[in-house]
Design a protein around this motif. Structure first.
Motif, short mmCIF file in Angstrom:
data_model
loop_
_atom_site.label_atom_id
_atom_site.label_comp_id
_atom_site.label_asym_id
_atom_site.label_seq_id
_atom_site.Cartn_x
_atom_site.Cartn_y
_atom_site.Cartn_z
N GLU A 1 12.58 -56.34 -23.58
CA GLU A 1 13.00 -57.59 -24.22
C GLU A 1 13.95 -57.34 -25.38
O GLU A 1 14.77 -58.19 -25.71
N THR A 2 13.83 -56.17 -26.00
CA THR A 2 14.67 -55.87 -27.15
C THR A 2 16.03 -55.29 -26.77
O THR A 2 16.87 -55.09 -27.63
N ALA A 3 16.25 -55.03 -25.51
CA ALA A 3 17.49 -54.40 -25.07
C ALA A 3 18.60 -55.42 -24.89
O ALA A 3 18.35 -56.57 -24.53
N SER A 4 19.81 -55.00 -25.12
CA SER A 4 20.98 -55.81 -24.81
C SER A 4 21.16 -55.79 -23.31
O SER A 4 21.27 -54.72 -22.70
N GLY A 5 21.18 -56.96 -22.67
CA GLY A 5 21.29 -57.04 -21.22
C GLY A 5 22.54 -56.38 -20.67
O GLY A 5 22.48 -55.63 -19.70
N LEU A 6 23.68 -56.62 -21.31
CA LEU A 6 24.92 -56.03 -20.82
C LEU A 6 24.90 -54.51 -20.97
O LEU A 6 25.24 -53.78 -20.03
N ALA A 7 24.48 -54.04 -22.13
CA ALA A 7 24.44 -52.59 -22.35
C ALA A 7 23.43 -51.93 -21.41
O ALA A 7 23.71 -50.88 -20.83
N TYR A 8 22.28 -52.55 -21.24
CA TYR A 8 21.26 -52.01 -20.33
C TYR A 8 21.81 -51.95 -18.90
O TYR A 8 21.68 -50.93 -18.22
N GLY A 9 22.45 -53.02 -18.45
CA GLY A 9 23.03 -53.05 -17.11
C GLY A 9 24.10 -52.00 -16.92
O GLY A 9 24.15 -51.32 -15.89
N LEU A 10 24.97 -51.83 -17.92
CA LEU A 10 26.00 -50.79 -17.83
C LEU A 10 25.36 -49.41 -17.76
O LEU A 10 25.85 -48.52 -17.05
N GLY A 11 24.25 -49.23 -18.47
CA GLY A 11 23.55 -47.95 -18.46
C GLY A 11 22.99 -47.63 -17.08
O GLY A 11 23.19 -46.53 -16.56
N PHE A 12 22.30 -48.60 -16.46
CA PHE A 12 21.72 -48.27 -15.15
C PHE A 12 22.79 -48.18 -14.07
O PHE A 12 22.64 -47.43 -13.11
N LEU A 13 23.90 -48.88 -14.24
CA LEU A 13 25.01 -48.72 -13.29
C LEU A 13 25.66 -47.35 -13.42
O LEU A 13 25.98 -46.70 -12.42
N ALA A 14 25.85 -46.89 -14.67
CA ALA A 14 26.46 -45.57 -14.88
C ALA A 14 25.58 -44.46 -14.33
O ALA A 14 26.07 -43.54 -13.66
N ALA A 15 24.28 -44.53 -14.59
CA ALA A 15 23.37 -43.50 -14.07
C ALA A 15 23.33 -43.53 -12.55
O ALA A 15 23.33 -42.47 -11.90
N SER A 16 23.33 -44.72 -11.98
CA SER A 16 23.31 -44.84 -10.52
C SER A 16 24.58 -44.24 -9.92
O SER A 16 24.53 -43.53 -8.91
N ALA A 17 25.72 -44.50 -10.54
CA ALA A 17 26.99 -43.94 -10.06
C ALA A 17 26.94 -42.41 -10.11
O ALA A 17 27.41 -41.73 -9.18
N LEU A 18 26.39 -41.86 -11.18
CA LEU A 18 26.28 -40.40 -11.27
C LEU A 18 25.37 -39.84 -10.17
O LEU A 18 25.66 -38.79 -9.60
N LEU A 19 24.30 -40.55 -9.87
CA LEU A 19 23.40 -40.09 -8.81
C LEU A 19 24.06 -40.22 -7.44
O LEU A 19 23.84 -39.39 -6.56
N HIS A 20 24.87 -41.26 -7.24
CA HIS A 20 25.64 -41.37 -5.99
C HIS A 20 26.57 -40.16 -5.86
O HIS A 20 26.67 -39.55 -4.80
N LEU A 21 27.24 -39.82 -6.96
CA LEU A 21 28.14 -38.67 -6.96
C LEU A 21 27.37 -37.38 -6.69
O LEU A 21 27.89 -36.47 -6.02
N ALA A 22 26.15 -37.28 -7.19
CA ALA A 22 25.34 -36.09 -6.92
C ALA A 22 25.06 -35.96 -5.43
O ALA A 22 25.16 -34.86 -4.87
N GLY A 23 24.71 -37.07 -4.78
CA GLY A 23 24.48 -37.03 -3.33
C GLY A 23 25.73 -36.65 -2.57
O GLY A 23 25.70 -35.82 -1.67
N LEU A 24 26.86 -37.25 -2.95
CA LEU A 24 28.14 -36.90 -2.33
C LEU A 24 28.46 -35.43 -2.56
O LEU A 24 28.84 -34.71 -1.64
N GLY A 25 28.29 -35.01 -3.80
CA GLY A 25 28.61 -33.63 -4.16
C GLY A 25 27.78 -32.61 -3.42
O GLY A 25 28.29 -31.56 -3.01
N LEU A 26 26.50 -32.90 -3.25
CA LEU A 26 25.64 -31.96 -2.53
C LEU A 26 26.12 -31.77 -1.09
O LEU A 26 26.16 -30.64 -0.60
N VAL A 27 26.50 -32.85 -0.44
CA VAL A 27 26.96 -32.75 0.95
C VAL A 27 28.32 -32.07 1.01
O VAL A 27 28.54 -31.18 1.83
N LEU A 28 29.23 -32.48 0.14
CA LEU A 28 30.57 -31.90 0.18
C LEU A 28 30.55 -30.42 -0.20
O LEU A 28 31.30 -29.62 0.34
#
Length: 194
Positions: free
Chosen positions: A137-164
């Protein structure tokens, strides 16, 4: 040898971030808390990496289109969750996403791009809803959303990177095994053991 070193480095990076995901590390709110959230559970972490695996299995335009589709629809789900819209069967949907992504990565190399986008988009809404609903409840919604999107993108890249990084020859053997492992983890999530 370099492949093993790269895999070890990726695992160390992921495990270090997972330790930060648990509460009690000071005033983590907003961006930092959102970034840590995808690392807080094996189900989210595996699903994000599996999106990268699926994108790599498809190749071509899917390398960027599949992760972007997931991120876009996850943002929609995140807004729903933050607004208090409770989607039914979120945990079941997350478990099913692991099964679907794992099987698609293992066996769906010929899956049409539109089908891959629809698959990840539908499940991304469920993941986003879970992330948004768990926003402090104390988190900024926009900042929190950008945080979980950034981490998710990094994990997507990790999956791509492992295969490549596995190279063309090893990819033909490693991708089906990795995809099957993610699918098995999804069954464990559905059974309540992971």
């Amino acid at each position: 040898m370099r492949r093993h070193a790269g895999l070890a480095a990726a695992l160390l990076l992921l495990s270090a971030q997972a330790a930060l995901a648990h509460p009690g590390h000071g005033g983590a709110a907003g961006l930092a808390h959102g970034f840590a959230h995808p690392f807080s559970g094996a189900d989210h972490l595996l699903a994000m990496v599996a999106v990268g695996l699926l994108a790599a299995a498809q190749g071509g335009r899917a390398l960027w289109a599949v992760p972007l589709a997931f991120l876009g629809m996850m943002a929609v789900g995140g807004m729903l969750g933050a607004a208090g819209t409770a989607l039914p069967f979120v945990e079941t949907g997350i478990g099913l996403s692991l099964v679907a992504f794992g099987l698609a990565a293992a066996f769906g190399a010929g899956l049409p791009l539109a089908a891959a986008l629809a698959l990840v988009g539908a499940f991304a809404v469920v993941h986003g809803d879970a992330h948004g609903a768990e926003m402090p409840e104390t988190a900024s919604g926009l900042a929190y959303g950008l945080g979980f999107l950034a981490a998710s993108a990094l994990l997507h890249l990790a999956g791509l990177g492992l295969v490549l990084a596995a190279g063309r020859i090893a990819r033909g053997r490693a991708l089906p095994v990795a995809g099957a492992a993610v699918a098995v983890a999804g069954v464990a999530v559905l059974a309540g053991t992971l």
